[in-house]
Design an enzyme around this catalytic site. Structure first.
Site, short mmCIF file in Angstrom:
data_model
loop_
_atom_site.label_atom_id
_atom_site.label_comp_id
_atom_site.label_asym_id
_atom_site.label_seq_id
_atom_site.Cartn_x
_atom_site.Cartn_y
_atom_site.Cartn_z
N GLU A 41 0.86 -1.19 0.00
CA GLU A 41 0.00 0.00 0.00
C GLU A 41 0.89 1.23 0.00
O GLU A 41 1.93 1.27 0.68
CB GLU A 41 -0.90 0.03 1.24
CG GLU A 41 -1.67 1.36 1.33
CD GLU A 41 -2.85 1.35 2.29
OE1 GLU A 41 -2.89 0.51 3.19
OE2 GLU A 41 -3.74 2.20 2.10
N CYS A 252 -6.72 1.40 2.67
CA CYS A 252 -7.62 2.55 2.67
C CYS A 252 -7.36 3.47 1.48
O CYS A 252 -8.25 4.21 1.05
CB CYS A 252 -7.49 3.32 3.98
SG CYS A 252 -8.17 2.41 5.36
N ASN A 382 -12.36 -2.63 0.15
CA ASN A 382 -11.33 -2.79 1.18
C ASN A 382 -11.95 -2.55 2.54
O ASN A 382 -12.28 -1.41 2.87
CB ASN A 382 -10.20 -1.79 0.97
CG ASN A 382 -9.25 -1.80 2.15
OD1 ASN A 382 -8.56 -2.79 2.40
ND2 ASN A 382 -9.22 -0.72 2.92
N GLU A 383 -12.13 -3.59 3.30
CA GLU A 383 -12.65 -3.54 4.67
C GLU A 383 -13.71 -2.44 4.85
O GLU A 383 -13.72 -1.71 5.84
CB GLU A 383 -11.52 -3.41 5.70
CG GLU A 383 -10.66 -2.18 5.60
CD GLU A 383 -9.71 -1.98 6.78
OE1 GLU A 383 -9.00 -2.92 7.16
OE2 GLU A 383 -9.68 -0.85 7.32
O1 AHR Z 1 -2.46 -1.46 6.53
C1 AHR Z 1 -2.84 -0.19 6.97
C2 AHR Z 1 -4.33 0.02 6.88
O2 AHR Z 1 -5.00 -0.86 7.73
C3 AHR Z 1 -4.97 -0.26 5.54
O3 AHR Z 1 -4.89 0.81 4.69
C4 AHR Z 1 -6.38 -0.56 5.88
O4 AHR Z 1 -6.96 -1.45 4.97
C5 AHR Z 1 -6.31 -1.09 7.29
O5 AHR Z 1 -7.18 -0.45 8.12
#
Ligand code: AHR
Length: 654
Positions: A41, A252, A382-383
């Site tokens: 990320e 995120c 994503n979550e």
């Molecule tokens: O890995 C850091 C963050 O943790 C990511 O962006 C998110 O998906 C999770 O909350």
């Protein structure tokens, strides 16, 4: 006769090499062959200023105050006019290189002074110190480029140099403009000395007016020599993990800080000067120089399957919370925009896998990759907070992908925690839609990992498989790493239901870190891999596709002990992983009776250290695995050192 003989020999050796393809030993359970991979990320300056090898910060003059109050298009640039020269600079937007890249710099040179031994060089121009200084190595080459447009009649000569903080020149070159249209100019600078805090200096030596943009400097030595490529040492450290897949670009970052900040893959392909840059949800700027093409290329270069994650047409539920900009919470794309959005998702599949003759396949080919990338997995969401708005949009996207591309494996999402409302609802939606893989995330205490090793033993095998897309125990000490190692043996044991797993976050730049526990820390010069990195590497580089139980006996009541045994059916190699989370050595018994003939020797790698031991920038090698060749017998006792992971790998014989 001789020919016939050699044909026979050739035929025989072909037959031998075909039949010598290893068969898995009897009694093994088939597990995922894509179990361990990486999750990249762009957080903690992982991309710009990190893995992406660009040395110039704010090369395109696109920094702005919505990213940081103190930022503007001129941030990280310094106006200079040595030698009693004078002129002016301004940021303009009237006729940019490309509408996606609206700001550029105009240099109005009114007077170029004289070089004297007292004032040194002269000229009017700019200086950029990169991301906390540019690292220059003696004898190495650096590729400079810029887009320029003459705004006055005569050509303008520019000197380009790398300089120390005190102004000593470390390498120099020049370019001369030839056009009143935007044009790319290049120069190669060879460093005459090494320096870790150099600056790039560009000085106009001719009176006149000039527009400049995309001022760039890449080391010539970058990973696999890919143009617009990656920092070699960092990329190699990732390659050494031998990941089976890479998930990107977030996190995120994907669903973004408000709808306007979602990561839209189409903005990140094509010529870099035409990409759409934007604010990074983690509080800085993303140039998209490391974009979808570069991610896919990197995956291919290191033999990892790409796992792009696309927003599920909703923004991050924490939007506005972290950076106080936007403050939207989760927002959903209006339904009348969904058809276009779904098309964007489908276009990605065509871009990755379609023939050169297809609209999007042609763009991939134009970027230098005519062959398909063989995309297999696509993550959606994503979550996310599992709201009715999410549900509706996720369902629309998933149905369209399934219908148009049944060959693609969709990865769904189940919230940010290991349990709870979003977790349950995410799984429910995935089960209703028969989504093949669901992405779980959890960051928690090391003790949780030790106590929950049986989590997946109990999973319903009739539902979707698991992608443990983000997990980490809170910390980078040995005890954290070893708790994760214990848990990873359970992931292997459950590799029939856990399809993939990746630690998070991956990279973190010293002094530019938003998330504390990470796998690899780095600055411009030094890499500092954590014990957690070595655990990931030892598992990932030693994956198997068959799991065997009852090979390693240990005290079953001691949950601080864990072990697994897998076989890689391609090589036939057997791999044992033995984990001891106790603070004293513990015995384990290995019985290899079921494996027929085995090699007399194997490779043993041990990662061990005291509970709180860690690597720091002052001592990056405090914790390192050590390898040796050891004798392997059909049954042996192994004393697992305190707080350790041991990997033993050996061959089976026909
Ligand atoms: O890995 C850091 C963050 O943790 C990511 O962006 C998110 O998906 C999770 O909350």
């Amino acid at each position: 006769m001789t020919n016939l003989k050699s044909i026979l020999i050739l035929g025989l050796s072909l037959a031998i090499s075909i039949t010598s393809t290893a068969q898995p030993a009897k009694g093994g359970k088939k597990i995922s062959s894509d179990l361990f991979g990486l999750f990249f990320e762009d957080i903690n300056y992982s991309a710009d200023g990190g893995l992406y090898a660009e040395q110039v910060q704010n090369r395109s003059f696109e920094y702005n105050p919505t990213e940081r109050r103190e930022w503007n298009p001129f941030s990280y640039w310094e106006y200079i006019a040595p030698g009693f020269s004078y002129g002016r600079i301004s940021i303009e937007t009237t006729a940019p290189v490309h509408p996606n890249n609206p700001h550029y710099m105009v240099l109005d040179v009114e007077h170029v002074g004289h070089e004297t031994k007292f004032v040194g060089e002269s000229g009017v121009g700019l200086k950029n110190s990169g991301f906390d200084g540019i690292v220059v190595k003696s004898g190495e080459k650096y590729n400079f480029s810029l887009f320029a447009k003459q705004l006055s009649d005569s050509p303008i000569e520019l000197s380009v140099s790398l300089q120390t903080r005190k102004g000593a020149v470390l390498g120099a070159g020049s370019v001369s403009t030839v056009s009143k249209n935007w044009q790319k100019y290049t120069a190669t600078l060879t460093a005459t000395a090494s320096n870790d805090t150099a600056s790039l200096v560009i000085l106009a030596k001719t009176n006149g007016k000039l527009a400049m943009d995309m001022i760039s400097l890449f080391p010539e030595k970058i990973f696999k020599n890919r143009p617009n490529g990656l920092r070699a040492d960092l990329a190699q450290m990732l390659a050494d993990v031998k990941p089976r897949f890479i998930r990107f670009p977030g996190g995120c970052l994907v669903h973004g800080d408000g709808l306007g900040n979602m990561y839209r893959w189409k903005n990140t392909i094509g010529p870099v000067q035409e990409r759409k840059e934007q604010r990074n949800i983690w509080g800085y700027h993303q140039t998209a120089g490391l974009g979808y093409f570069e991610y896919f290329q990197f995956c291919e270069d290191i033999g990892a399957k790409p796992l792009p994650v696309l927003p599920a047409a909703v923004s991050c539920q924490n939007s506005g919370g972290t950076w106080k900009i936007g403050g939207t919470g989760q927002r959903a794309l209006p339904l009348d925009e969904m058809q276009d959005y779904i098309q964007e998702v489908l276009d990605l599949i065509e871009w990755a896998n379609g023939p050169e003759t297809s609209t999007w396949g042609a763009k991939r080919a134009a970027a230098g990759h005519p062959a398909p990338f063989n995309l297999q997995y696509v993550g959606i969401g994503n979550e996310d907070k599992i709201t009715p708005e999410f549900d509706e949009r996720f369902t629309m996207i998933a149905k369209a992908v399934k219908e148009k591309h049944p060959e693609i494996t969709i990865v769904g999402t189940a919230g940010p925690f290991h349990s709870g409302e979003d977790f349950d609802k995410g799984w429910e939606i995935a089960s209703d839609l028969k989504i093949p893989i669901v992405d779980e995330h959890y960051y928690t205490d090391p003790k949780w990992f030790i106590s929950n090793q049986t989590r997946y033993d109990k999973y319903d095998r009739t539902k979707g498989e698991v992608y443990l897309g983000e997990y980490a125990s809170w910390g980078n000490k040995m005890s954290n790493a070893i708790s994760e190692a214990a848990y990873m043996t359970a992931l292997e044991r459950n590799g029939d239901v856990v399809q993939m797993a990746s630690y998070a976050p991956l990279l973190a730049k010293k002094n530019f870190t938003q998330w504390k526990t990470d796998m690899i820390f780095f600055d411009n010069v030094t890499l500092c891999p954590t014990p957690n990195y070595f655990v990931q590497k030892m598992f990932s580089a030693n994956q198997g596709d068959y799991y065997f139980d009852k090979v390693i006996a240990k005290d079953e009541k001691d949950i601080n002990l864990a072990a697994s045994c897998v076989q890689d059916s391609k090589t036939g190699d057997i791999i044992l992983k033995l984990v001891n989370y106790n603070e004293s050595a513990k015995p384990m018994k290995v019985n290899l009776g079921r494996f027929g003939k085995i090699s007399a020797e194997g490779e043993q790698t041990i990662l061990a250290g005291s509970r709180d031991a860690e690597n720091t920038f002052a001592n990056t090698k405090n914790i390192l695995p050590t390898s040796s060749i050891v004798k392997i017998s059909k049954s042996f006792e192994y004393s697992a050192p305190s707080m350790s992971l041991t990997v033993i790998r050996f061959q089976t014989k026909k």
